[in-house]
Structures are given as structure tokens and as C-alpha cells.
Design an enzyme around this catalytic site. Sequence first.
Site, PDB file in Angstrom:
ATOM      1  N   CYS A 111       0.822  -1.213   0.000  1.00 54.93           N
ATOM      2  CA  CYS A 111       0.000   0.000   0.000  1.00 54.93           C
ATOM      3  C   CYS A 111       0.862   1.273   0.000  1.00 54.93           C
ATOM      4  O   CYS A 111       1.407   1.634   1.046  1.00 54.93           O
ATOM      5  CB  CYS A 111      -0.899  -0.070   1.236  1.00 54.93           C
ATOM      6  N   CYS A 119       0.147   3.864   2.677  1.00 58.82           N
ATOM      7  CA  CYS A 119       0.570   3.397   3.999  1.00 58.82           C
ATOM      8  C   CYS A 119       2.018   3.804   4.265  1.00 58.82           C
ATOM      9  O   CYS A 119       2.366   4.215   5.374  1.00 58.82           O
ATOM     10  CB  CYS A 119       0.453   1.876   4.092  1.00 58.82           C
TER      11      CYS A 119
END
Length: 115
Positions: A38, A41
Site C-alpha cells: 500500500c 501506507c
Amino acid sequence: MTSTGLSGAVRAVTDATFAAEVLRHDGPVLVDFWAQWCPPCHMIAPVLDEIAAERAGTLAIRKINADENPGAARDHQVMSLPTLILFRDGEPVAQWVGARPKSRLLAEIDAALEA
């Protein structure tokens, strides 16, 4: 800092340690549900490191890899990553999805803790 984006102030939790590290923690805990794949993230990881250092003693920050620990993510209806959930006294009091600037995140955390 390790490849998981953890500094000394941000600690990793797992499904097995979630209750002890988050739900039974004294004081507010911000949990970052993340995954290795991600990009947002990874963008928010340094922001969380800074906040953890600045708010040490008043706000705990924990990270949990949602791919490796699906139980906590399922229990808290995490559908997108990153999802940040603020817990106080074991109960979720606020939730945010996606990366955000440090100033905005701090303002949102402070507003949720004052409520």
C-alpha cells in the site's frame, strides 16, 4: 527505522497482542492498519513516527499489518488501507481512511480526544 516503517516510538501489534496493546492500554491509542503493498501506507508512516515521538506519554501509536493479521482488521470493519482508528479506554472513538498531512491528522486526533 526498519522496512516496516517502525521507529522506536511506534510499535507493531498482531492479532494475538491487539487486546493487550490496544484495548487494555491506559490512555489513547492510534492504530494504523497497513499493508506492505500500500503506497499511501508508506507515505503516512513517517508522519506517524513524528507524532509518536512528539506525543510520547500522551498518545500511543501502534501499527498492524492487515494482511498478516486479518482478525483485528475484520473485527474493526477495516475495508481500505491505510485506516487509522483512535481508541480510548478500549473503544474506537474516531476513524480515518487514507494518508493525510501531519497538521490535519493532529487536528483530527485532538478534536476526537476533546469530544
